[in-house]
Scaffold this motif. Structure first.
Motif, PDB file in Angstrom:
ATOM      1  N   SER A  65      31.586  37.644  45.120  1.00 13.25           N
ATOM      2  CA  SER A  65      31.945  37.685  43.706  1.00 13.25           C
ATOM      3  C   SER A  65      32.820  38.898  43.412  1.00 13.25           C
ATOM      4  O   SER A  65      32.972  39.784  44.248  1.00 13.25           O
ATOM      5  CB  SER A  65      30.680  37.765  42.853  1.00 13.25           C
ATOM      6  N   ILE A  66      33.369  38.946  42.197  1.00  8.33           N
ATOM      7  CA  ILE A  66      34.178  40.087  41.770  1.00  8.33           C
ATOM      8  C   ILE A  66      33.243  41.082  41.094  1.00  8.33           C
ATOM      9  O   ILE A  66      32.636  40.775  40.065  1.00  8.33           O
ATOM     10  CB  ILE A  66      35.269  39.648  40.770  1.00  8.33           C
ATOM     11  N   SER A  67      33.112  42.249  41.697  1.00  7.86           N
ATOM     12  CA  SER A  67      32.215  43.259  41.137  1.00  7.86           C
ATOM     13  C   SER A  67      32.903  43.998  39.992  1.00  7.86           C
ATOM     14  O   SER A  67      34.121  44.156  39.982  1.00  7.86           O
ATOM     15  CB  SER A  67      31.834  44.247  42.238  1.00  7.86           C
ATOM     16  N   LEU A  68      32.099  44.468  39.058  1.00  3.96           N
ATOM     17  CA  LEU A  68      32.643  45.261  37.948  1.00  3.96           C
ATOM     18  C   LEU A  68      33.104  46.635  38.428  1.00  3.96           C
ATOM     19  O   LEU A  68      33.686  47.396  37.663  1.00  3.96           O
ATOM     20  CB  LEU A  68      31.593  45.415  36.851  1.00  3.96           C
ATOM     21  N   ARG A  69      32.817  46.957  39.704  1.00  6.66           N
ATOM     22  CA  ARG A  69      33.262  48.242  40.263  1.00  6.66           C
ATOM     23  C   ARG A  69      34.532  48.076  41.091  1.00  6.66           C
ATOM     24  O   ARG A  69      35.068  49.042  41.606  1.00  6.66           O
ATOM     25  CB  ARG A  69      32.177  48.852  41.155  1.00  6.66           C
ATOM     26  N   ASP A  70      35.007  46.837  41.294  1.00  6.37           N
ATOM     27  CA  ASP A  70      36.165  46.607  42.162  1.00  6.37           C
ATOM     28  C   ASP A  70      37.433  47.251  41.606  1.00  6.37           C
ATOM     29  O   ASP A  70      37.666  47.255  40.387  1.00  6.37           O
ATOM     30  CB  ASP A  70      36.411  45.098  42.334  1.00  6.37           C
ATOM     31  N   THR A  71      38.251  47.769  42.513  1.00  4.20           N
ATOM     32  CA  THR A  71      39.575  48.271  42.131  1.00  4.20           C
ATOM     33  C   THR A  71      40.524  47.072  42.033  1.00  4.20           C
ATOM     34  O   THR A  71      40.236  45.999  42.586  1.00  4.20           O
ATOM     35  CB  THR A  71      40.121  49.228  43.203  1.00  4.20           C
TER      36      THR A  71
END
Ligand code: TRP
Length: 406
Positions: free
Chosen positions: A292-298
């Motif tokens: 999934s796309i994490s809310l911490r991803d750059t």
């Protein structure tokens, strides 16, 4: 031969057991499960055009695109909430989260984004339950770590833009011991539900810890306004709960109990599950950062994840794709755009072009990347503004900006 209804009953059982075990339900059951929940057996209703039209008429505002697109697809008693609102009577919102990991992903925000939108539309109080106790009971985690996670998750939730004057966030561990009225309601609920009933609803067995067996009473209790006397005084006010469909068993139980206690049955708004990047046949796993796309991803991580892992409904070669077109139903980039691309006309164009083969998978992925990057970056910036003091203020039991005659 197993009949369809028998199959559905088996799935129901699996879903309930899975919910209790904190497992994501295999998404290939998703469509079936959705249909299952809107059938008479569960008594929930499909969100149809008539309801949406009424919603717009009563509120004077266009409905959220997640309601229009069937991402919130089912409800209980939403008509009643609208009637209530029309008559100028108060109601409140309740939602929650089990703080299981620090790295929340974009899908975790769905109930909160819709709740924030509902709060703006109706101008009503909101209570958010962080069930740190639930995660302690279900997962192999230390109590101290879970307490920290609850605060970290609260920051992500607050970053969705909730109004402090209208919102109370609480951790079960921190709050319940301070509020006798909440505890009294918990025990009232616990007295009304038998072991046999929770076994039937959640699939508990003889070797489950007794904490799990009584937990449903804890999740039920915020549905009742008298559990928060500092907000509602003694007023008995109905609530509306936006949640993912896997939480419905808790609230079916709550709705059974409510009349016995002289309380309103909570109304519900159910969303579908958010799919994993790998597509509809895989499980979204908290331990796999690529699911999934994490809310911490750059921005760069988002780009790489989508390009590498987003399941494609496109064809194997460009020639074949141009000829046959892609399949939007299974294509995760398209599915994610249904969530995050607000512009209906653009989305429709994408559907048309991808299905015809005019739009290639790489181009579709690029669109998704460009939609996701600013959403996640903005979220990160908003979260940076949320200090420990702000979290503390949101989590302090207090009167909100609403008044109720008792
Ligand atoms: N059980 C939910 C979870 O595991 C948390 C929760 C508590 C919740 N109360 C709720 C979710 C009300 C939706 C609505 O995430």
């Amino acid at each position: 031969m197993i009949t369809l209804i028998q199959q559905l009953l088996m799935i129901e059982k699996q879903v309930n057991v899975a919910v209790v075990q904190g497992v994501m339900i295999s998404p290939c059951y998703r469509t079936l499960i959705q249909q299952l929940f809107v059938t008479e057996r569960f008594g929930s209703s499909q969100i149809d055009d008539e309801l949406l039209a009424r919603f717009e008429k009563v509120t004077g505002k266009p409905v959220h695109h997640w309601l229009r697109r069937g991402i919130f697809f089912s409800h209980r008693d939403l008509h009643q909430i609208l009637t209530h609102y029309e008559q100028g009577k108060p109601f409140f919102l309740y939602t929650g989260r089990g703080p299981s990991s620090d790295a929340m992903h974009v899908g975790h925000l769905i109930p909160f984004v819709i709740t924030k939108w509902l709060q703006d539309v109706f101008d009503v109080p909101l209570v958010i339950q962080l069930t740190d106790d639930e995660k302690y009971l279900w997962r192999d985690v230390k109590l101290e770590d879970i307490t920290r996670l609850a605060r970290e998750n609260a920051k992500d939730i607050i970053a969705c833009g909730f109004d402090m004057e209208k919102t109370f966030i609480f951790s079960d561990f921190d709050f319940i011991g301070q509020c006798p009225e909440f505890y009294r309601n918990m025990v009232r609920v616990a007295k009304c539900v038998t072991f046999n009933q929770v076994k039937g609803i959640f699939g508990f067995g003889d070797s489950d810890p007794i904490g799990k067996i009584s937990f449903p009473a804890i999740q039920a209790t915020p549905s009742f306004s008298s559990s928060f006397p500092f907000i509602f005084g003694k007023a008995n006010i109905p609530c509306l709960i936006p949640c993912a469909i896997d939480q419905d068993p808790y609230f079916r139980m709550t709705r059974d109990v409510a009349p016995k206690l002289g309380y309103h049955k909570p109304a519900l708004l159910h969303s579908v599950f958010f799919p994993a990047l790998q597509g509809a046949r895989t499980k979204m796993s908290g331990s796999d950062p690529n699911s999934s796309i994490s809310l911490r991803d750059t921005p760069k991580q988002i780009k790489n994840k989508v390009n590498k892992h987003a399941f494609s409904g496109g064809q194997a070669t460009v020639e074949e794709h141009r000829e046959k077109g892609g399949n939007c139903d299974v294509d995760i980039s398209y599915q994610y755009l249904r969530f995050f691309l607000e512009d209906d006309a653009k989305l429709e164009q994408v559907h048309k072009d991808y299905s015809s083969g005019a739009l290639l998978t790489g181009e579709l992925k690029k669109m998704l990347i460009e939609v996701l990057q600013p959403i996640v970056t903005t979220h990160q910036q908003n979260r940076l503004q949320v200090t420990d003091e702000i979290v503390q203020q949101f989590m302090t039991p207090r009167k909100l900006k609403f008044s109720y005659g008792s």
